[in-house]
Design a protein around this motif. Structure first.
Motif, PDB file in Angstrom:
ATOM      1  N   VAL A 266       3.868  -6.203   2.779  1.00  8.87           N
ATOM      2  CA  VAL A 266       3.544  -7.234   1.780  1.00  8.87           C
ATOM      3  C   VAL A 266       4.248  -8.544   2.148  1.00  8.87           C
ATOM      4  O   VAL A 266       3.667  -9.633   2.032  1.00  8.87           O
ATOM      5  N   ILE A 267       5.494  -8.442   2.628  1.00 12.90           N
ATOM      6  CA  ILE A 267       6.229  -9.661   3.016  1.00 12.90           C
ATOM      7  C   ILE A 267       5.515 -10.367   4.171  1.00 12.90           C
ATOM      8  O   ILE A 267       5.331 -11.593   4.155  1.00 12.90           O
ATOM      9  N   ALA A 268       5.059  -9.582   5.132  1.00 13.40           N
ATOM     10  CA  ALA A 268       4.345 -10.178   6.280  1.00 13.40           C
ATOM     11  C   ALA A 268       3.089 -10.887   5.780  1.00 13.40           C
ATOM     12  O   ALA A 268       2.771 -12.001   6.229  1.00 13.40           O
ATOM     13  N   ASP A 269       2.412 -10.273   4.816  1.00 10.88           N
ATOM     14  CA  ASP A 269       1.201 -10.866   4.257  1.00 10.88           C
ATOM     15  C   ASP A 269       1.534 -12.157   3.496  1.00 10.88           C
ATOM     16  O   ASP A 269       0.871 -13.182   3.649  1.00 10.88           O
ATOM     17  N   ARG A 270       2.593 -12.122   2.697  1.00  7.80           N
ATOM     18  CA  ARG A 270       3.007 -13.315   1.936  1.00  7.80           C
ATOM     19  C   ARG A 270       3.363 -14.462   2.888  1.00  7.80           C
ATOM     20  O   ARG A 270       3.075 -15.615   2.608  1.00  7.80           O
ATOM     21  N   MET A 271       4.021 -14.113   4.011  1.00  3.66           N
ATOM     22  CA  MET A 271       4.394 -15.156   4.979  1.00  3.66           C
ATOM     23  C   MET A 271       3.149 -15.786   5.614  1.00  3.66           C
ATOM     24  O   MET A 271       3.100 -16.988   5.820  1.00  3.66           O
TER      25      MET A 271
ATOM     26  N   HIS B 161      12.863 -11.039   1.437  1.00  5.47           N
ATOM     27  CA  HIS B 161      13.553  -9.770   1.712  1.00  5.47           C
ATOM     28  C   HIS B 161      14.617  -9.490   0.667  1.00  5.47           C
ATOM     29  O   HIS B 161      14.719  -8.383   0.151  1.00  5.47           O
ATOM     30  N   THR B 162      15.425 -10.519   0.332  1.00  5.29           N
ATOM     31  CA  THR B 162      16.569 -10.257  -0.550  1.00  5.29           C
ATOM     32  C   THR B 162      16.151 -10.015  -1.995  1.00  5.29           C
ATOM     33  O   THR B 162      16.866  -9.376  -2.743  1.00  5.29           O
ATOM     34  N   ARG B 163      14.980 -10.521  -2.416  1.00  6.97           N
ATOM     35  CA  ARG B 163      14.599 -10.233  -3.802  1.00  6.97           C
ATOM     36  C   ARG B 163      14.111  -8.796  -3.965  1.00  6.97           C
ATOM     37  O   ARG B 163      13.974  -8.310  -5.089  1.00  6.97           O
ATOM     38  N   GLY B 164      13.839  -8.139  -2.842  1.00  2.33           N
ATOM     39  CA  GLY B 164      13.610  -6.702  -2.852  1.00  2.33           C
ATOM     40  C   GLY B 164      12.393  -6.204  -3.618  1.00  2.33           C
ATOM     41  O   GLY B 164      12.336  -5.042  -4.007  1.00  2.33           O
ATOM     42  N   GLN B 165      11.406  -7.082  -3.826  1.00  3.19           N
ATOM     43  CA  GLN B 165      10.236  -6.659  -4.601  1.00  3.19           C
ATOM     44  C   GLN B 165       9.139  -6.063  -3.727  1.00  3.19           C
ATOM     45  O   GLN B 165       8.292  -5.329  -4.212  1.00  3.19           O
ATOM     46  N   ASP B 166       9.142  -6.425  -2.448  1.00  2.00           N
ATOM     47  CA  ASP B 166       7.969  -6.142  -1.626  1.00  2.00           C
ATOM     48  C   ASP B 166       8.301  -5.307  -0.400  1.00  2.00           C
ATOM     49  O   ASP B 166       9.400  -5.368   0.138  1.00  2.00           O
ATOM     50  N   SER B 167       7.288  -4.568   0.050  1.00  2.00           N
ATOM     51  CA  SER B 167       7.430  -3.823   1.305  1.00  2.00           C
ATOM     52  C   SER B 167       7.331  -4.804   2.477  1.00  2.00           C
ATOM     53  O   SER B 167       6.917  -5.954   2.312  1.00  2.00           O
ATOM     54  N   GLU B 168       7.701  -4.315   3.674  1.00  2.00           N
ATOM     55  CA  GLU B 168       7.613  -5.140   4.886  1.00  2.00           C
ATOM     56  C   GLU B 168       6.194  -5.682   5.076  1.00  2.00           C
ATOM     57  O   GLU B 168       6.001  -6.847   5.445  1.00  2.00           O
TER      58      GLU B 168
END
Ligand code: 5GP
Length: 244
Positions: free
Chosen positions: A181-186, A172-179
């Motif tokens: 994309v973050i859920a997918d990365r997790m 979240h803090t690196r601010g590169q990805d949408s919610e």
């Protein structure tokens, strides 16, 4: 687990010149370009889930150590904003990737997150010949494929986040990805972490400076391995005389 362990068991090297891989034999062949350093190069694989600090550690290691260069992979994934062709990746079409595979231009390649990624062979061979080190930001599939041909040169390091909560926080803090994309990365992070036991070194990245210091210590120790130092026989012979 056992199969992973046996896969990654480092081959025993019985003598100073006991190299068996074609790459290593080429490096020893007087008809080919000889090492310009007094040691053999390392192939340093750094893997981790996205957000565990791999890019930062890589950048800091590269900027502080002139003997290490980055392997630039080819990929079929589209370029992201801020990326540069030939710097972050060689961005290629599916057709070009097929051609490179056919021509045997990769030392390894794999499907990752729906795209193909591959490590070009030429820079790896050149670095080994010159006794220089290469850093690879590749996944566990790539590390596995490098082992049979390059095991003697490989140093594999896996970075773990201190917790999944912290990993998500960093994404979240690196601010590169949408919610989304973050859920997918997790979701993918757990799959990547599942392969931690295939690596020689496993570091928990609680603090970037401490983690970088550990990576540098690993690199330094690996460079000092007897089998990686060419010319030791001659050096010791000069040191204590040929009668010993
Ligand atoms: P990204 O698309 O986010 O840059 O990378 C996605 C994943 O692909 C990362 O885990 C990265 O380590 C992996 N990767 C990048 N290049 C290669 C490669 O040449 N080979 C393999 N096996 N994995 C790669």
């Amino acid at each position: 687990m056992q199969q992973f362990k046996s896969f990654f068991v480092r081959r025993t090297i019985s003598s100073l010149d006991g190299h068996r891989s074609p790459e290593a034999r080429a490096a020893m062949d007087p008809s080919t370009e000889q090492p310009t350093r007094n040691r053999r190069g390392l192939l340093i694989v750094l893997s981790s889930p996205s957000g565990a600090g791999k890019s930062t550690i890589s950048r800091l290691l590269l900027s502080s150590d002139d003997d290490v260069s980055m392997s630039i992979s080819a990929t079929t994934r589209p370029m992201r904003p801020g990326e540069t062709d030939g710097v972050d990746y060689h961005f290629v079409s599916d057709g070009e990737f097929d051609r490179m595979v056919e021509a045997g231009e990769f030392v390894e390649w794999a499907h990752v997150f729906g795209h193909r990624y591959g490590t070009p062979k030429a820079p790896v061979k050149q670095a080994l010949r010159q006794g220089r080190d290469i850093l690879f930001d590749i996944d566990w599939q790539g590390a596995r494929q490098l082992e049979p041909d390059f095991g003697e040169h490989l140093v594999t390091i896996f970075l773990l986040p201190p917790s999944m909560r912290e990993l998500e926080h960093r994404l979240h803090t690196r601010g590169q990805d949408s919610e989304e994309v973050i859920a997918d990365r997790m979701r993918r992070a757990a799959d990547e972490i599942d392969h931690w036991a295939e690596y020689e070194y496993v570091l928990v990245n609680r603090d970037m400076d401490a983690c970088l210091a550990q990576v540098r210590a690993i690199v330094s120790a690996e460079r000092s391995r007897r089998v990686r130092q060419t010319g030791l026989v001659e050096f010791v012979r000069d040191l204590i005389g040929p009668q010993h």
